[in-house]
Design an enzyme around this catalytic site. Structure first.
Site, PDB file in Angstrom:
ATOM      1  N   GLY A 366       0.861  -1.199   0.000  1.00 36.30           N
ATOM      2  CA  GLY A 366       0.000   0.000   0.000  1.00 36.30           C
ATOM      3  C   GLY A 366       0.882   1.229   0.000  1.00 36.30           C
ATOM      4  N   MET A 368       3.560   3.695   2.980  1.00 37.42           N
ATOM      5  CA  MET A 368       4.360   3.547   4.199  1.00 37.42           C
ATOM      6  C   MET A 368       3.512   3.333   5.446  1.00 37.42           C
ATOM      7  SD  MET A 368       5.452   7.482   5.047  1.00 37.42           S
ATOM      8  CE  MET A 368       6.561   7.800   3.698  1.00 37.42           C
ATOM      9  N   HIS A 389       0.756  -3.285  -8.911  1.00 29.94           N
ATOM     10  CA  HIS A 389       2.017  -3.469  -8.173  1.00 29.94           C
ATOM     11  C   HIS A 389       2.020  -2.676  -6.882  1.00 29.94           C
ATOM     12  CE1 HIS A 389       3.149   0.533  -9.322  1.00 29.94           C
ATOM     13  NE2 HIS A 389       4.429   0.376  -9.063  1.00 29.94           N
ATOM     14  N   ALA A 391      -0.540   0.610  -4.619  1.00 29.08           N
ATOM     15  CA  ALA A 391      -1.747   1.437  -4.589  1.00 29.08           C
ATOM     16  C   ALA A 391      -1.770   2.377  -5.793  1.00 29.08           C
ATOM     17  CB  ALA A 391      -1.793   2.237  -3.300  1.00 29.08           C
TER      18      ALA A 391
END
EC number: 6.5.1.8
Length: 466
Positions: A366, A368, A389, A391
DNA sequence: ATGTCC
Protein backbone atom coordinates in the site's frame (compact mmCIF):
# COMPACT_ATOMS: atom_id res chain seq x y z
CA UNK A 1 14.93 13.61 -72.96
CA UNK A 2 13.75 15.93 -70.21
CA UNK A 3 12.60 15.81 -66.61
CA UNK A 4 8.91 15.72 -67.49
CA UNK A 5 9.16 12.16 -68.85
CA UNK A 6 11.14 11.14 -65.79
CA UNK A 7 8.71 12.52 -63.22
CA UNK A 8 5.84 10.95 -65.16
CA UNK A 9 7.44 7.56 -64.39
CA UNK A 10 7.17 8.38 -60.68
CA UNK A 11 10.78 9.25 -59.81
CA UNK A 12 11.06 11.69 -56.88
CA UNK A 13 13.64 13.91 -55.24
CA UNK A 14 17.25 12.99 -55.94
CA UNK A 15 16.28 10.09 -58.20
CA UNK A 16 14.92 12.50 -60.86
CA UNK A 17 18.32 14.00 -61.59
CA UNK A 18 20.04 10.62 -61.43
CA UNK A 19 17.48 9.08 -63.80
CA UNK A 20 17.89 12.00 -66.19
CA UNK A 21 21.70 11.67 -66.14
CA UNK A 22 21.43 7.93 -66.87
CA UNK A 23 18.89 8.59 -69.63
CA UNK A 24 21.24 11.06 -71.30
CA UNK A 25 24.03 8.46 -71.28
CA UNK A 26 21.66 5.98 -72.92
CA UNK A 27 20.66 8.62 -75.48
CA UNK A 28 24.33 9.20 -76.27
CA UNK A 29 24.66 5.45 -76.76
CA UNK A 30 22.02 5.71 -79.46
CA UNK A 31 18.85 4.46 -77.79
CA UNK A 32 15.40 5.79 -78.67
CA UNK A 33 13.52 7.75 -76.04
CA UNK A 34 10.78 5.10 -75.78
CA UNK A 35 13.36 2.35 -75.21
CA UNK A 36 15.04 4.43 -72.48
CA UNK A 37 11.77 5.14 -70.74
CA UNK A 38 11.00 1.44 -70.90
CA UNK A 39 14.34 0.65 -69.22
CA UNK A 40 13.79 3.33 -66.58
CA UNK A 41 10.40 1.98 -65.64
CA UNK A 42 11.93 -1.49 -65.28
CA UNK A 43 14.69 -0.06 -63.06
CA UNK A 44 12.09 1.68 -60.94
CA UNK A 45 10.02 -1.49 -60.59
CA UNK A 46 13.01 -3.64 -59.59
CA UNK A 47 16.05 -1.52 -58.71
CA UNK A 48 17.91 -4.47 -57.17
CA UNK A 49 18.13 -6.05 -60.63
CA UNK A 50 20.15 -3.13 -62.11
CA UNK A 51 22.87 -2.51 -59.56
CA UNK A 52 25.75 -2.34 -62.01
CA UNK A 53 26.25 -0.30 -65.15
CA UNK A 54 24.79 3.01 -66.15
CA UNK A 55 21.93 2.86 -63.62
CA UNK A 56 24.10 2.10 -60.54
CA UNK A 57 23.83 5.58 -58.94
CA UNK A 58 20.09 5.75 -59.60
CA UNK A 59 19.58 2.28 -58.14
CA UNK A 60 21.53 3.19 -54.98
CA UNK A 61 19.27 6.19 -54.45
CA UNK A 62 16.11 4.19 -55.16
CA UNK A 63 17.15 1.52 -52.63
CA UNK A 64 17.87 4.21 -50.03
CA UNK A 65 14.44 5.74 -50.63
CA UNK A 66 12.86 2.29 -50.37
CA UNK A 67 14.61 1.57 -47.06
CA UNK A 68 13.34 4.84 -45.67
CA UNK A 69 9.81 4.11 -46.83
CA UNK A 70 9.97 0.61 -45.32
CA UNK A 71 11.20 2.01 -42.02
CA UNK A 72 8.41 4.55 -42.04
CA UNK A 73 5.81 1.93 -42.84
CA UNK A 74 7.14 -0.41 -40.12
CA UNK A 75 7.05 2.41 -37.56
CA UNK A 76 3.65 3.78 -38.54
CA UNK A 77 1.08 3.74 -35.75
CA UNK A 78 -2.26 2.05 -36.30
CA UNK A 79 -5.03 4.53 -37.03
CA UNK A 80 -6.91 3.32 -33.95
CA UNK A 81 -5.86 1.75 -30.64
CA UNK A 82 -6.50 -1.96 -30.14
CA UNK A 83 -9.01 -2.53 -27.33
CA UNK A 84 -7.69 -3.33 -23.85
CA UNK A 85 -9.19 -4.06 -20.45
CA UNK A 86 -9.04 -1.58 -17.55
CA UNK A 87 -9.47 -2.79 -14.01
CA UNK A 88 -10.80 -0.19 -11.62
CA UNK A 89 -11.26 2.33 -14.44
CA UNK A 90 -12.67 4.90 -11.99
CA UNK A 91 -9.30 4.90 -10.17
CA UNK A 92 -7.26 5.48 -13.32
CA UNK A 93 -6.42 8.97 -14.51
CA UNK A 94 -6.99 10.00 -18.13
CA UNK A 95 -3.28 10.62 -18.70
CA UNK A 96 -2.52 6.93 -18.14
CA UNK A 97 -5.30 5.97 -20.57
CA UNK A 98 -3.93 8.41 -23.16
CA UNK A 99 -0.51 6.79 -22.87
CA UNK A 100 -2.00 3.32 -23.10
CA UNK A 101 -3.93 4.33 -26.21
CA UNK A 102 -0.66 5.25 -27.90
CA UNK A 103 0.91 1.94 -26.85
CA UNK A 104 -2.08 0.06 -28.28
CA UNK A 105 -1.41 1.71 -31.67
CA UNK A 106 2.16 0.42 -32.01
CA UNK A 107 2.51 -1.98 -34.95
CA UNK A 108 4.15 -4.58 -32.65
CA UNK A 109 1.35 -4.48 -30.04
CA UNK A 110 -1.05 -7.43 -29.85
CA UNK A 111 -2.78 -6.98 -26.47
CA UNK A 112 -2.70 -4.87 -23.34
CA UNK A 113 -4.33 -4.05 -20.01
CA UNK A 114 -4.34 -1.30 -17.36
CA UNK A 115 -4.18 -2.15 -13.67
CA UNK A 116 -6.14 -0.13 -11.07
CA UNK A 117 -2.99 1.57 -9.75
CA UNK A 118 -2.17 2.95 -13.20
CA UNK A 119 -0.74 6.44 -13.50
CA UNK A 120 1.39 8.38 -15.98
CA UNK A 121 5.00 7.27 -16.54
CA UNK A 122 7.59 7.52 -19.32
CA UNK A 123 6.36 5.66 -22.39
CA UNK A 124 4.09 2.94 -21.06
CA UNK A 125 2.10 4.08 -18.01
CA UNK A 126 2.99 2.62 -14.61
CA UNK A 127 0.43 -0.14 -14.08
CA UNK A 128 0.45 -0.91 -17.81
CA UNK A 129 0.71 -4.38 -19.33
CA UNK A 130 1.60 -4.71 -22.99
CA UNK A 131 1.99 -7.85 -25.12
CA UNK A 132 4.12 -7.35 -28.24
CA UNK A 133 5.14 -9.65 -31.04
CA UNK A 134 8.82 -10.54 -31.17
CA UNK A 135 9.92 -7.16 -29.84
CA UNK A 136 10.74 -5.59 -26.50
CA UNK A 137 10.27 -1.95 -25.44
CA UNK A 138 12.88 -0.78 -22.92
CA UNK A 139 10.46 1.85 -21.55
CA UNK A 140 7.75 -0.81 -21.45
CA UNK A 141 9.84 -2.36 -18.68
CA UNK A 142 10.89 0.88 -17.05
CA UNK A 143 13.99 2.53 -15.65
CA UNK A 144 14.21 0.28 -12.61
CA UNK A 145 14.52 -3.03 -14.42
CA UNK A 146 13.49 -5.93 -12.18
CA UNK A 147 12.05 -3.70 -9.46
CA UNK A 148 10.54 -6.18 -7.05
CA UNK A 149 9.04 -7.11 -3.69
CA UNK A 150 10.03 -9.67 -1.07
CA UNK A 151 8.29 -10.78 2.11
CA UNK A 152 9.72 -12.84 4.97
CA UNK A 153 7.32 -14.04 7.65
CA UNK A 154 8.88 -15.18 10.91
CA UNK A 155 7.12 -17.70 13.14
CA UNK A 156 7.06 -15.37 16.15
CA UNK A 157 4.45 -12.88 17.35
CA UNK A 158 4.61 -9.44 15.77
CA UNK A 159 5.36 -7.74 19.10
CA UNK A 160 8.48 -9.86 19.60
CA UNK A 161 10.45 -7.02 18.10
CA UNK A 162 10.30 -3.66 19.88
CA UNK A 163 10.24 -0.48 17.82
CA UNK A 164 13.68 0.61 18.97
CA UNK A 165 15.19 -2.75 18.02
CA UNK A 166 13.44 -2.70 14.65
CA UNK A 167 14.81 0.77 13.96
CA UNK A 168 18.32 -0.34 14.92
CA UNK A 169 18.13 -3.40 12.67
CA UNK A 170 16.95 -1.39 9.68
CA UNK A 171 19.56 1.27 10.33
CA UNK A 172 22.36 -1.28 10.53
CA UNK A 173 21.39 -3.73 7.79
CA UNK A 174 19.88 -1.62 5.03
CA UNK A 175 21.36 1.14 2.88
CA UNK A 176 19.18 3.82 1.29
CA UNK A 177 19.82 6.64 -1.13
CA UNK A 178 20.91 7.16 -4.72
CA UNK A 179 24.45 5.98 -5.35
CA UNK A 180 24.80 4.24 -1.99
CA UNK A 181 26.32 0.88 -1.25
CA UNK A 182 27.45 -1.11 1.76
CA UNK A 183 30.87 -0.25 3.09
CA UNK A 184 33.53 -2.35 1.41
CA UNK A 185 34.15 -4.66 4.36
CA UNK A 186 30.42 -5.22 4.83
CA UNK A 187 29.79 -6.42 1.29
CA UNK A 188 28.60 -9.94 0.53
CA UNK A 189 29.11 -11.77 -2.76
CA UNK A 190 26.34 -13.47 -4.73
CA UNK A 191 26.19 -16.05 -7.51
CA UNK A 192 24.57 -13.50 -9.80
CA UNK A 193 27.79 -11.45 -9.75
CA UNK A 194 29.79 -14.48 -10.93
CA UNK A 195 27.66 -15.23 -13.98
CA UNK A 196 29.51 -15.49 -17.30
CA UNK A 197 26.90 -13.18 -18.86
CA UNK A 198 28.71 -10.09 -17.51
CA UNK A 199 31.47 -10.74 -20.07
CA UNK A 200 29.11 -10.91 -23.03
CA UNK A 201 28.56 -7.18 -23.55
CA UNK A 202 30.72 -4.08 -23.04
CA UNK A 203 27.95 -2.35 -21.06
CA UNK A 204 27.68 -5.30 -18.68
CA UNK A 205 31.45 -5.51 -18.24
CA UNK A 206 31.49 -1.81 -17.48
CA UNK A 207 28.70 -2.04 -14.89
CA UNK A 208 29.77 -5.21 -13.09
CA UNK A 209 31.77 -3.43 -10.39
CA UNK A 210 29.00 -0.93 -9.68
CA UNK A 211 26.58 -3.85 -9.33
CA UNK A 212 28.99 -5.63 -6.98
CA UNK A 213 29.34 -2.45 -4.92
CA UNK A 214 25.62 -1.80 -4.61
CA UNK A 215 24.31 -5.31 -4.03
CA UNK A 216 22.11 -5.64 -0.97
CA UNK A 217 21.14 -1.96 -1.00
CA UNK A 218 17.68 -0.47 -1.31
CA UNK A 219 17.98 2.77 -3.30
CA UNK A 220 15.62 5.70 -3.20
CA UNK A 221 12.22 6.95 -4.32
CA UNK A 222 9.42 4.60 -3.32
CA UNK A 223 11.77 1.84 -2.18
CA UNK A 224 11.47 0.70 1.42
CA UNK A 225 12.29 -1.91 4.03
CA UNK A 226 9.74 -2.34 6.79
CA UNK A 227 8.89 -4.48 9.77
CA UNK A 228 5.28 -5.12 10.48
CA UNK A 229 2.65 -7.65 11.43
CA UNK A 230 1.52 -10.18 8.87
CA UNK A 231 -1.88 -11.79 9.25
CA UNK A 232 -2.59 -14.97 7.36
CA UNK A 233 -6.35 -15.47 7.00
CA UNK A 234 -6.30 -19.26 6.74
CA UNK A 235 -3.58 -21.89 7.06
CA UNK A 236 -1.61 -21.64 3.84
CA UNK A 237 1.82 -22.39 2.42
CA UNK A 238 2.85 -24.44 5.45
CA UNK A 239 1.94 -21.72 7.94
CA UNK A 240 -0.97 -21.72 10.42
CA UNK A 241 -3.49 -18.90 10.27
CA UNK A 242 -2.41 -16.13 12.62
CA UNK A 243 -0.43 -12.92 13.03
CA UNK A 244 3.34 -12.90 12.78
CA UNK A 245 6.39 -10.68 12.65
CA UNK A 246 7.32 -9.96 9.03
CA UNK A 247 9.74 -8.01 6.87
CA UNK A 248 8.62 -6.49 3.56
CA UNK A 249 11.01 -4.86 1.08
CA UNK A 250 10.74 -2.97 -2.19
CA UNK A 251 13.96 -2.59 -4.16
CA UNK A 252 15.31 -2.87 -7.68
CA UNK A 253 18.41 -3.16 -9.81
CA UNK A 254 19.94 0.14 -8.62
CA UNK A 255 22.41 2.03 -10.79
CA UNK A 256 23.14 -1.04 -12.88
CA UNK A 257 19.57 -1.49 -14.10
CA UNK A 258 19.06 2.25 -14.55
CA UNK A 259 22.08 2.49 -16.84
CA UNK A 260 21.03 -0.56 -18.84
CA UNK A 261 17.57 0.97 -19.26
CA UNK A 262 18.98 4.33 -20.36
CA UNK A 263 21.43 2.80 -22.81
CA UNK A 264 18.89 0.58 -24.57
CA UNK A 265 16.14 3.20 -24.59
CA UNK A 266 18.46 5.56 -26.44
CA UNK A 267 19.46 2.76 -28.80
CA UNK A 268 15.83 1.87 -29.50
CA UNK A 269 14.95 5.51 -30.17
CA UNK A 270 17.88 5.84 -32.59
CA UNK A 271 16.69 2.77 -34.50
CA UNK A 272 13.19 4.27 -34.95
CA UNK A 273 13.84 7.83 -36.13
CA UNK A 274 10.50 8.07 -37.91
CA UNK A 275 8.35 6.84 -35.01
CA UNK A 276 5.58 9.33 -34.22
CA UNK A 277 6.69 11.75 -31.45
CA UNK A 278 3.86 10.61 -29.17
CA UNK A 279 5.36 7.11 -29.21
CA UNK A 280 9.02 8.12 -29.02
CA UNK A 281 9.48 6.64 -25.55
CA UNK A 282 7.89 3.41 -26.72
CA UNK A 283 10.64 2.68 -29.24
CA UNK A 284 11.27 -1.06 -29.39
CA UNK A 285 14.00 -3.53 -30.24
CA UNK A 286 13.25 -6.52 -32.42
CA UNK A 287 14.19 -9.80 -30.79
CA UNK A 288 15.55 -10.81 -34.20
CA UNK A 289 18.16 -8.06 -33.91
CA UNK A 290 21.48 -8.14 -32.09
CA UNK A 291 20.37 -5.08 -30.09
CA UNK A 292 17.15 -6.78 -29.02
CA UNK A 293 18.98 -9.90 -27.91
CA UNK A 294 21.49 -7.77 -26.01
CA UNK A 295 18.71 -5.95 -24.16
CA UNK A 296 16.93 -9.21 -23.39
CA UNK A 297 20.10 -10.62 -21.87
CA UNK A 298 20.87 -7.44 -19.87
CA UNK A 299 17.26 -7.04 -18.72
CA UNK A 300 17.09 -10.57 -17.39
CA UNK A 301 20.43 -10.15 -15.64
CA UNK A 302 19.12 -6.96 -14.00
CA UNK A 303 16.01 -8.89 -12.97
CA UNK A 304 18.09 -11.58 -11.26
CA UNK A 305 20.31 -8.92 -9.70
CA UNK A 306 17.30 -7.10 -8.21
CA UNK A 307 16.08 -10.33 -6.61
CA UNK A 308 19.60 -10.90 -5.27
CA UNK A 309 19.42 -7.47 -3.60
CA UNK A 310 16.28 -8.53 -1.76
CA UNK A 311 17.80 -11.87 -0.82
CA UNK A 312 20.70 -10.10 0.84
CA UNK A 313 18.52 -7.56 2.63
CA UNK A 314 16.40 -10.36 4.06
CA UNK A 315 19.38 -12.63 4.81
CA UNK A 316 21.15 -9.90 6.79
CA UNK A 317 18.09 -9.08 8.85
CA UNK A 318 16.99 -12.68 9.41
CA UNK A 319 20.50 -13.50 10.61
CA UNK A 320 20.50 -10.54 12.99
CA UNK A 321 17.10 -11.62 14.28
CA UNK A 322 18.33 -15.21 14.70
CA UNK A 323 15.33 -16.33 12.64
CA UNK A 324 14.66 -18.33 9.50
CA UNK A 325 11.59 -17.23 7.53
CA UNK A 326 8.65 -19.60 7.93
CA UNK A 327 7.16 -18.20 4.73
CA UNK A 328 8.69 -16.10 2.02
CA UNK A 329 7.43 -14.73 -1.26
CA UNK A 330 8.77 -12.45 -3.95
CA UNK A 331 7.88 -11.08 -7.37
CA UNK A 332 9.23 -8.74 -10.04
CA UNK A 333 6.91 -5.99 -11.25
CA UNK A 334 9.07 -4.20 -13.86
CA UNK A 335 10.07 -6.78 -16.42
CA UNK A 336 9.13 -8.49 -19.71
CA UNK A 337 8.48 -12.19 -20.15
CA UNK A 338 7.91 -14.56 -23.05
CA UNK A 339 4.40 -15.87 -22.40
CA UNK A 340 1.60 -17.63 -24.20
CA UNK A 341 -1.20 -15.18 -24.95
CA UNK A 342 -4.23 -16.50 -26.80
CA UNK A 343 -2.24 -19.40 -28.22
CA UNK A 344 0.87 -17.57 -29.41
CA UNK A 345 4.09 -16.57 -27.72
CA UNK A 346 4.28 -12.85 -27.07
CA UNK A 347 6.56 -10.53 -25.13
CA UNK A 348 4.51 -9.45 -22.12
CA UNK A 349 5.76 -6.21 -20.57
CA UNK A 350 4.68 -5.47 -17.02
CA UNK A 351 5.67 -1.97 -15.96
CA UNK A 352 4.48 -1.62 -12.40
CA UNK A 353 2.28 -4.70 -12.68
CA UNK A 354 2.51 -7.93 -10.69
CA UNK A 355 2.56 -11.25 -12.55
CA UNK A 356 -0.60 -13.10 -11.52
CA UNK A 357 -0.70 -16.43 -13.33
CA UNK A 358 -3.03 -19.00 -11.77
CA UNK A 359 -1.54 -20.00 -8.41
CA UNK A 360 1.34 -17.52 -8.58
CA UNK A 361 2.10 -15.60 -5.37
CA UNK A 362 2.49 -11.84 -5.51
CA UNK A 363 2.99 -8.89 -3.16
CA UNK A 364 1.03 -5.65 -3.48
CA UNK A 365 2.17 -2.97 -1.03
CA UNK A 366 0.00 0.00 0.00
CA UNK A 367 1.96 2.98 1.31
CA UNK A 368 4.36 3.55 4.20
CA UNK A 369 1.41 3.54 6.60
CA UNK A 370 -1.18 1.39 4.82
CA UNK A 371 -1.48 -2.39 4.48
CA UNK A 372 0.19 -4.47 1.82
CA UNK A 373 -1.15 -7.81 0.60
CA UNK A 374 0.11 -11.29 -0.17
CA UNK A 375 -1.99 -12.41 -3.13
CA UNK A 376 -2.43 -15.45 -5.32
CA UNK A 377 -2.96 -14.94 -9.04
CA UNK A 378 -5.99 -16.25 -10.90
CA UNK A 379 -4.50 -16.17 -14.41
CA UNK A 380 -7.25 -13.85 -15.62
CA UNK A 381 -6.80 -13.64 -19.40
CA UNK A 382 -8.02 -10.04 -20.05
CA UNK A 383 -5.44 -8.77 -17.52
CA UNK A 384 -2.76 -10.83 -19.31
CA UNK A 385 -2.41 -12.65 -15.97
CA UNK A 386 -1.42 -9.49 -14.10
CA UNK A 387 -2.38 -7.39 -11.09
CA UNK A 388 -1.44 -3.98 -9.69
CA UNK A 389 2.02 -3.47 -8.17
CA UNK A 390 0.82 -1.23 -5.39
CA UNK A 391 -1.75 1.44 -4.59
CA UNK A 392 -0.52 3.77 -7.31
CA UNK A 393 0.00 7.49 -7.03
CA UNK A 394 -2.92 9.86 -6.95
CA UNK A 395 -0.58 12.84 -6.52
CA UNK A 396 2.64 13.28 -8.48
CA UNK A 397 5.82 13.94 -6.50
CA UNK A 398 5.67 17.70 -7.05
CA UNK A 399 1.96 17.89 -6.31
CA UNK A 400 2.51 15.97 -3.07
CA UNK A 401 5.28 18.33 -2.01
CA UNK A 402 3.14 21.35 -2.83
CA UNK A 403 -0.11 20.25 -1.25
CA UNK A 404 0.78 18.06 1.75
CA UNK A 405 2.22 19.33 5.01
CA UNK A 406 4.63 17.52 7.29
CA UNK A 407 2.17 17.79 10.14
CA UNK A 408 -0.67 16.05 8.31
CA UNK A 409 1.67 13.26 7.25
CA UNK A 410 2.96 12.89 10.80
CA UNK A 411 -0.62 12.77 12.05
CA UNK A 412 -1.46 10.01 9.57
CA UNK A 413 1.59 7.97 10.65
CA UNK A 414 0.74 8.45 14.33
CA UNK A 415 -2.85 7.41 13.73
CA UNK A 416 -1.66 4.17 12.06
CA UNK A 417 1.02 3.54 14.68
CA UNK A 418 3.86 3.71 12.17
CA UNK A 419 7.41 4.80 12.99
CA UNK A 420 9.31 6.18 10.02
CA UNK A 421 13.03 6.43 9.40
CA UNK A 422 13.74 8.75 6.44
CA UNK A 423 10.92 9.10 3.92
CA UNK A 424 10.07 12.25 1.98
CA UNK A 425 6.80 14.16 1.74
CA UNK A 426 6.47 12.91 -1.86
CA UNK A 427 6.03 9.40 -0.45
CA UNK A 428 3.31 10.46 1.98
CA UNK A 429 0.42 7.99 2.32
CA UNK A 430 -1.90 10.76 1.14
CA UNK A 431 -0.04 10.81 -2.21
CA UNK A 432 -1.34 7.29 -2.92
CA UNK A 433 -4.70 5.86 -3.89
CA UNK A 434 -6.55 3.94 -1.16
CA UNK A 435 -5.03 0.47 -1.35
CA UNK A 436 -8.34 -1.07 -0.21
CA UNK A 437 -10.05 0.39 -3.29
CA UNK A 438 -7.24 -0.80 -5.55
CA UNK A 439 -7.41 -4.34 -4.13
CA UNK A 440 -11.21 -4.38 -4.42
CA UNK A 441 -10.93 -3.41 -8.09
CA UNK A 442 -8.90 -6.51 -8.91
CA UNK A 443 -10.89 -9.31 -7.29
CA UNK A 444 -11.03 -11.04 -10.69
CA UNK A 445 -7.24 -10.96 -10.90
CA UNK A 446 -6.05 -12.14 -7.48
CA UNK A 447 -7.18 -13.68 -4.20
CA UNK A 448 -5.89 -12.05 -1.03
CA UNK A 449 -4.11 -14.54 1.24
CA UNK A 450 -2.63 -12.28 3.89
CA UNK A 451 -2.33 -8.70 5.06
CA UNK A 452 0.88 -6.93 6.11
CA UNK A 453 0.59 -3.91 8.39
CA UNK A 454 3.72 -1.74 8.49
CA UNK A 455 5.02 -0.72 11.92
CA UNK A 456 8.60 0.45 11.46
CA UNK A 457 9.51 1.75 8.02
CA UNK A 458 12.77 2.85 6.49
CA UNK A 459 12.94 4.81 3.22
CA UNK A 460 15.46 7.14 1.63
CA UNK A 461 15.70 10.51 3.32
CA UNK A 462 15.69 12.25 -0.04
CA UNK A 463 15.84 16.00 0.22
CA UNK A 464 13.55 16.33 3.20
CA UNK A 465 12.45 13.96 5.96
CA UNK A 466 8.94 14.04 7.32
C1' DA B 1 14.50 5.26 -10.31
C1' DT B 2 19.22 7.02 -10.84
C1' DG B 3 23.72 10.42 -8.35
C1' DT B 4 23.13 15.00 -11.77
C1' DC B 5 23.64 15.04 -20.10
C1' DC B 6 21.60 14.39 -24.95
Amino acid sequence: MNGKYITKLGFTNKSIGLALAAAQLREAAGLERSAILDELSKVKADPAGFQSGVYADLVRELLTQQAHTDLHAADALRSAALPYAQFGAALIDQGARDQMNVAMRLPITRAGALMPDAHVGYGLPIGGVLAAENAVIPYGVGVDIGCSMRLSVFAVPADTLKTAEALALLQKHTRFGAGVSFERRERIGHDVLDEAVWDDQPILRRLHDKAADQIGSSGSGNHFAEFGSFTLGQSELGLDAGTYLALLTHSGSRGFGAQVAGHFTKLAESLHPTLHPSAKKLAWLSLDSEEGQAYWQAMNLAGRYALANHEQIHARIAKALGQTPALSAHNSHNLAWKEQVGGSELIVHRKGATPAAAGQLGLIPGSMADPGYLVRGKGHAPSLASASHGAGRQLGRKAAQNTLSKSEVSAYLKDKGVTLLGGGIDEAPQAYKRIQDVIAAQSELVDVLGEFRPKVVRMDSGSEDI
